[in-house]
Write a protein that holds these residues in place. Structure first.
Motif, short mmCIF file in Angstrom:
data_model
loop_
_atom_site.label_atom_id
_atom_site.label_comp_id
_atom_site.label_asym_id
_atom_site.label_seq_id
_atom_site.Cartn_x
_atom_site.Cartn_y
_atom_site.Cartn_z
N ASN A 289 16.67 -46.03 3.30
CA ASN A 289 16.28 -45.62 2.14
C ASN A 289 15.07 -47.16 1.86
OD1 ASN A 289 17.31 -43.13 1.48
ND2 ASN A 289 19.03 -44.32 0.64
N TYR A 292 11.91 -46.26 3.51
CA TYR A 292 11.18 -45.08 2.99
C TYR A 292 10.66 -45.57 1.70
CZ TYR A 292 14.00 -41.98 5.95
OH TYR A 292 14.61 -41.38 6.99
N SER A 316 18.51 -37.20 1.08
CA SER A 316 16.90 -37.22 1.18
C SER A 316 16.40 -35.99 1.17
CB SER A 316 16.46 -37.81 2.74
OG SER A 316 17.09 -39.15 3.17
N LEU A 319 12.56 -36.16 1.13
CA LEU A 319 11.99 -36.86 2.31
C LEU A 319 11.33 -35.45 3.02
CD1 LEU A 319 11.86 -39.23 4.10
CD2 LEU A 319 13.72 -38.20 5.41
N THR A 340 7.91 -38.94 5.22
CA THR A 340 7.50 -39.51 4.10
C THR A 340 8.06 -39.20 2.99
OG1 THR A 340 5.55 -40.05 2.64
CG2 THR A 340 5.66 -37.79 3.54
N ARG A 341 8.52 -40.10 1.88
CA ARG A 341 8.93 -39.66 0.64
C ARG A 341 7.80 -39.40 -0.73
NH1 ARG A 341 14.11 -42.99 -0.52
NH2 ARG A 341 15.76 -41.59 0.32
#
Length: 668
Positions: A289, A292, A316, A319, A340-341
Motif C-alpha cells: 500500500n 501504491y 485492493s 487496484l 495502478t491505483r
C-alpha cells in the motif's frame, strides 16, 4: 542444429538453468540460478539472500526501456516540454540496479538513433530503496573516467549515429540523477514509475513436484520456473505436474537432482517427489500500500506470484492490473506485472464512450470491460488515454467481435481461445505500437510489416479420435462505413495472416527449418495456454470449461508438440473471418465466403450493443435460431462428425508421447 542455422533469438530460449533452479552449498545455504551471457553452457548460482543480484534478470534492461517509453507516450500531457521535464522512478529491491542502468542507456540511444536532439531528451531521477551497503551501478559508473572501461565493465553499447560515445556518456551524467533512500522509511518519494522485486517474507521450503505445474516444454528443451498458489503461499520451484508421462533421460535426471538437492540442504531422507521451493506469503499488504500510494505505475519484476495475487486482494478493490508481460522469457509465469491505483481515468474514458452510444452502464459494466481488456490485450487499455478518439471505438468493437466469434463459431467439442494478433505479431504502425522485440513478429519472420491482420486469432483445440487437433483462425474486425474496398482489404489481411501462420508453423517432409518451426509452435501454444488462463481468471465466459485446457493432460500434449495443426474446418468456416460492423446497416447475417474467408455483417450499433451483452446469452440465442444468423450456416450444425470431444478425452491419449520424444531426441 544439425544442418539448420538457428537464429540467436531462438538459441537464447534454450538452456538447462531452470531444470534445477536451486542448489545448496552445504546444509541450509541455498543458492539460486541467475542469468548471465558470457558462458551459455554453464549455469551460475548465487546466494539466495545476496541483495546485489536481485533484479538481475537479463530482460530487466529491456523492460526498463519499454516502461519509460510507454509511460511518456501514454501521459504526454505530463511532459509537454520534454527537455525540461523529469521522470521519477523508484527502484525497490533491485540489487545493484545494473540492468536498470543499461535500460536507461538503451532508452537514450534509441531516441538519438531516431533523430531526437541530444538536448531535447527527458531527465530521469532515480530513487533507490534497498540494501544501503551495496554499491549500486549508478554509483559505480561515476568511479570510471575511461569510456572503454565503462563499456567493458557494464557491457554497455554507447554507439549511435551523429554522436560520439563521449556525448552519450555526458548525456547520461547530465540527465540522470540518483538518490539512495531508506527502505524502512514511513513515506516513500512519489514516482511516475516504480520497479519492484518482492523479497519480503520469502521463505525456503519444499513441495511435492506433482503439485507444481511444470515450466518444462518440449521434453526439457525449454524450461521456466512457474509460481503456483499452494497452502496459502505462492511457491516457486521445479514441478512435474502435467509433464510428459513418457520422460526422457534429461527430465528423469532433473527430477532426481532436484530431490537430491533438497535432501542435501535439509538433511532429510531422500524423497524423489520433493523439490526445493521458495514461498511468498500474502501478508505484505501494508508495504505494498505504501508503494501504491506513492506511484502512478508499479511494475513487479519477476513477481513470483500470478495475477490472482492482485485481483483477489480484498484490500485492493481499486487496484487495476493494467499490463503484464509473459514474452520476455519462456517460463509459464509472468516476467512483469504492472498495476495502478490511479484507475479512474481508464474507467471514465470507457464510460464516456458507452454513454455516447446510448448504451446503459450498469454497476458491473466497466469492471467487466476492463476484465476483457486484461484478458485479451492489456496494452489497449493503456492506450485509451493517449490515443485519438477512433482508438476506443476500434478496440471496444474488437471486444464485441470476440463475443460474436466465440458465440457464432461455438462447437461443443472445440474450445476456442481468443488471442490478440497485435500481441503475437507486434505489428508496427497502426495505433502507435512500436514494439518489435517479440519472438514471433511479422518483421522478424518476413522482413516487413506488410498487410496482415492485427485484430484477433482464434486458436481452436479439439480432441478428435483421441488425437489433439489445433486450428488457427484469424479474424479481422472492421467498423464504420466499410465499403467494398475496405472488406476486400480485410479479406486480404486475413488470408495473409493465415498464410504466415501456416508457413512458419507447419512442416514439410524435407523442411530445412524444422527446429525453428518447432520453437515457433511452442511459442504460439504457450500463448494460447496463458490466454486460456486469463480467460478463466477474468471470468470471461465462465460456462466454457477453460480447465479442460489449462488443468488437464491436454496441457502436456500441447506443450510437448504432440498434436496436429489442422485445416479440417476450412470447408465449413473458411480460412478466417471478417466481422464487419457497418454504418447504415440494420440487418445482421452471414454473407457467405469470399476468397475462402467467412464474412459476418452486422450493424455498427450491434457492435456497440454487444460490448455489454452476456456471452453465454449470445451463444444460446445464436444456436437456438433467435438471431438474424442462419443456424444451418453455423459450425455447430455443419461440423457433425466429432463424437469424442475434449471433455470425454480418453486418458490413453496422454501415453502417446513417443512421437514428441522422437522429434526432440536429436536435440537432447
Amino acid at each position: 542444429i544439425g544442418d539448420e542455422e538457428v537464429k540467436e533469438g531462438i538459441l537464447k530460449l534454450l538452456g538447462s538453468k531452470y531444470l534445477m533452479p536451486y542448489i545448496y552449498k552445504g546444509k541450509n545455504s541455498l543458492y539460486k540460478v541467475v542469468d548471465q551471457r558470457h558462458s551459455p553452457e554453464w549455469t551460475y548460482y548465487v546466494d539466495h539472500d545476496m541483495s546485489r543480484y536481485k533484479g538481475s534478470r537479463d530482460y530487466v534492461s529491456k523492460l526498463t526501456k519499454e516502461k519509460i517509453n510507454e509511460f511518456i507516450e501514454h501521459f504526454t500531457y505530463l511532459f509537454r516540454d520534454i527537455s525540461k521535464s523529469v521522470m521519477k522512478i523508484k527502484l525497490i529491491n533491485l540489487g545493484d540496479c545494473k540492468e536498470v542502468l543499461l535500460g536507461i542507456f538503451d532508452y537514450y540511444i534509441k531516441k538519438l538513433g531516431k533523430g531526437e536532439e541530444i538536448n531535447n531528451l527527458i531527465s530521469i531521477d532515480i530513487y533507490i530503496y534497498g540494501d544501503k551497503s551495496i554499491i549500486n551501478s549508478f554509483e559505480e559508473i561515476a568511479f570510471y573516467n575511461s569510456i572503454n572501461d565503462i563499456k567493458k565493465h557494464f557491457n554497455v553499447n554507447l554507439s549511435v549515429d551523429n554522436y560520439s560515445e563521449e556525448d552519450v556518456l555526458n548525456l547520461f551524467r547530465d540527465k540522470v540523477k540518483f538518490y539512495k533512500k531508506d527502505k524502512m522509511s514511513d513515506l516513500y518519494e512519489y514516482s511516475h514509475l516504480t520497479l519492484y522485486q518482492m523479497d519480503k517474507d520469502v521463505n525456503i521450503t519444499s513441495s511435492s513436484m506433482d503439485d507444481i505445474k511444470t515450466g518444462v516444454a518440449l521434453n526439457g528443451l525449454i524450461a521456466g520456473v512457474p509460481s503456483i498458489y499452494l497452502e496459502d503461499t505462492y511457491r516457486t520451484g521445479f514441478g512435474s505436474k502435467f509433464m510428459a508421462t513418457t520422460k526422457n533421460e534429461l527430465l528423469n535426471i532433473s527430477m532426481k537432482f532436484n530431490s537430491l538437492t533438497k535432501s542435501i540442504g535439509t538433511g532429510d531422507p531422500f524423497n524423489d517427489n520433493l523439490s526445493v521451493t521458495t514461498s511468498i506469503s500474502e501478508n505484505n499488504s501494508s508495504f505494498l500500500n505504501k508503494i501504491y500510494k506513492t506511484s502512478h505505475w508499479v511494475t513487479f519484476i519477476d513477481p513470483k506470484v500470478d495475477l490472482n495475487f492482485f485481483k483477489d486482494d480484498e484490500n485492493s478493490n481499486d487496484l487495476l492490473i493494467i499490463h503484464y508481460s509473459d514474452q520476455y522469457t519462456t517460463s509459464s509465469g509472468y516476467d512483469a506485472i504492472t498495476v495502478t491505483r490511479k484507475s479512474e481515468q481508464y474507467k471514465f474514458i470507457i464510460e464516456e464512450f458507452l454513454n455516447s452510444k446510448d448504451i446503459k452502464v450498469e454497476e458491473d459494466t466497466i469492471p467487466n470491460l476492463i476484465n476483457y481488456f486484461n484478458a485479451i490485450n492489456g496494452d489497449w487499455l493503456l492506450r485509451l488515454i493517449s490515443s485519438k478518439s477512433q482508438f476506443p471505438r476500434e478496440k471496444l468493437s474488437i471486444l464485441s467481435a470476440i463475443k460474436i466469434s466465440l458465440a457464432y463459431f461455438y462447437h461443443p467439442n472445440i474450445i476456442w481461445i481468443p488471442i490478440s494478433l497485435e500481441e503475437i505479431l507486434r505489428v508496427s504502425g497502426g495505433a502507435g505500437l512500436k514494439q518489435a522485440g517479440g519472438l514471433f513478429t511479422v518483421k522478424k519472420l518476413t522482413g516487413d510489416t506488410g498487410s496482415y491482420s492485427d485484430d484477433l486469432l482464434l486458436v481452436g483445440i479439439e480432441n478428435k479420435n483421441n488425437k489433439i487437433k489445433v486450428y488457427f483462425y484469424p479474424v479481422e474486425v472492421k467498423i464504420g462505413d466499410n465499403n467494398e474496398s475496405v472488406i476486400k482489404k480485410a479479406i486480404i489481411q486475413a488470408n495473409k495472416t493465415r498464410d504466415l501462420i501456416e508457413e512458419y508453423l507447419t512442416e514439410s517432409e524435407n523442411d530445412s527449418q524444422k527446429f525453428t518451426k518447432l520453437m515457433y509452435r511452442n511459442f504460439m501454444i504457450q500463448l494460447a495456454i496463458v490466454s486460456a488462463q486469463k480467460m478463466k481468471l477474468y471470468h470471461i465466459w465462465d460456462e466454457q470449461n477453460w480447465d479442460d485446457i489449462i488443468n488437464s493432460d491436454i496441457r502436456s500434449i500441447l506443450l510437448n508438440d504432440n498434436y496436429e495443426i489442422s485445416n479440417d474446418l476450412d470447408e465449413f468456416i473458411g480460412r478466417g473471418a471478417v466481422i464487419s460492423f457497418k454504418k447504415g446497416t440494420y440487418y445482421n447475417g452471414n454473407l457467405g465466403k469470399e476468397g475462402n474467408i467467412t464474412i459476418l455483417n452486422l450493424s455498427e450499433q450491434e457492435g456497440y450493443n454487444n460490448i455489454v451483452m452476456d456471452l453465454e446469452e449470445m451463444k444460446e440465442k445464436y444456436i437456438r435460431g433467435e438471431s438474424d444468423f442462419v443456424i444451418q450456416e453455423m459450425l455447430i450444425n455443419k461440423y457433425l462428425d466429432n463424437t469424442i470431444g475434449i471433455q470425454n478425452m480418453d486418458k490413453n491419449v496422454i501415453l502417446d508421447t513417443n512421437v514428441m520424444l522422437n522429434k526432440t531426441k536429436d536435440y537432447d
